[in-house]
Design a protein around this motif. Structure first.
Motif, mmCIF file in Angstrom:
data_model
loop_
_atom_site.group_PDB
_atom_site.id
_atom_site.type_symbol
_atom_site.label_atom_id
_atom_site.label_comp_id
_atom_site.label_asym_id
_atom_site.label_seq_id
_atom_site.Cartn_x
_atom_site.Cartn_y
_atom_site.Cartn_z
ATOM 1 N N GLU A 112 38.505 32.120 41.734
ATOM 2 C CA GLU A 112 37.847 31.842 40.457
ATOM 3 C C GLU A 112 37.042 30.540 40.533
ATOM 4 N N VAL A 113 37.573 29.529 41.212
ATOM 5 C CA VAL A 113 36.860 28.259 41.400
ATOM 6 C C VAL A 113 35.588 28.506 42.216
ATOM 7 N N MET A 114 35.693 29.322 43.262
ATOM 8 C CA MET A 114 34.509 29.651 44.068
ATOM 9 C C MET A 114 33.439 30.316 43.219
ATOM 10 N N LEU A 115 33.862 31.225 42.361
ATOM 11 C CA LEU A 115 32.910 31.913 41.486
ATOM 12 C C LEU A 115 32.228 30.921 40.548
ATOM 13 N N GLU A 116 32.993 30.001 39.991
ATOM 14 C CA GLU A 116 32.413 29.003 39.097
ATOM 15 C C GLU A 116 31.442 28.085 39.841
ATOM 16 N N GLU A 130 23.788 28.526 49.076
ATOM 17 C CA GLU A 130 25.238 28.330 49.154
ATOM 18 C C GLU A 130 25.953 29.240 48.163
ATOM 19 N N ALA A 131 25.366 29.399 46.991
ATOM 20 C CA ALA A 131 25.951 30.284 45.984
ATOM 21 C C ALA A 131 25.989 31.722 46.503
ATOM 22 N N GLN A 161 35.509 40.604 40.130
ATOM 23 C CA GLN A 161 34.595 41.529 40.815
ATOM 24 C C GLN A 161 33.372 41.817 39.953
ATOM 25 N N GLN A 162 33.569 42.033 38.669
ATOM 26 C CA GLN A 162 32.450 42.302 37.768
ATOM 27 C C GLN A 162 31.521 41.091 37.669
ATOM 28 N N ASP A 163 32.113 39.905 37.573
ATOM 29 C CA ASP A 163 31.309 38.681 37.485
ATOM 30 C C ASP A 163 30.500 38.462 38.756
ATOM 31 N N VAL A 164 31.083 38.740 39.916
ATOM 32 C CA VAL A 164 30.362 38.612 41.183
ATOM 33 C C VAL A 164 29.167 39.557 41.201
#
Length: 173
Positions: A112-116, A130-131, A161-164
């Protein structure tokens, strides 16, 4: 209830590579007196295996045959007194690489931190490459991340998964 809290604080679940083998050894060291545990493990999604283990020299050790394409392993333990140690619903998760050999504890919170971080890089327009790398990593890990159906962790995995997917679409990747 207090016994359960104490058990969660003083039990340990560790994962190590077996010598000269790609397989892993699960070691559980409880501080309460139980004679048998069942280790549940998954190398992908909701496909679970289990092995029942007897106490030897104060600990429980179980060798797990590791698939060649392993990326992650998830674990939880059920004691013979029916107590379930699942890392407070988050499972014990380890990223695994056979070559080069490494085992690294991970969590849904880490992902979750990686996604943020990816979201911030994309919204600021700085370090978008990088993102994209972070999103590619998450896109590879989340589908194989072990989970137990109908749990908050399974729902969180699905949301990530949906956010990614949304962020990848946003950057055209």
């Amino acid at each position: 209830m207090n016994l359960l809290c104490i058990l969660a604080l003083i039990s340990s679940v560790d994962l190590v590579f077996m010598k000269d083998s790609p397989d892993v050894m699960v070691r559980v060291v409880p501080e309460i007196n139980v004679e048998e545990i069942t280790i549940h493990y998954s190398f992908s999604g909701n496909q679970w295996g289990s092995t029942t283990v007897q106490r030897t020299d104060g600990a429980f050790n179980a060798a797990l045959k590791t698939p060649d394409d392993v990326k992650v392993v998830g674990l939880y333990v059920v004691y013979d007194n029916s107590y379930r140690d699942d890392n407070d619903g988050s499972l014990y998760l380890y990223e695994v690489s056979i070559f080069p050999r490494f085992l690294m504890p991970i969590s849904l919170q880490d992902l979750e931190v990686m996604l943020e971080q990816a979201r911030k890089k994309i919204s600021s327009g700085v370090h978008v490459s990088e993102a994209i790398r972070l999103l590619d990593y998450l896109d590879a890990m989340l589908p194989v991340l072990p989970y137990v159906e109908n749990t908050p962790a399974a729902a969180k995995r699905e949301t990530l998964q949906q956010d990614v997917a949304v962020l990848k679409q946003q950057v055209g990747h």
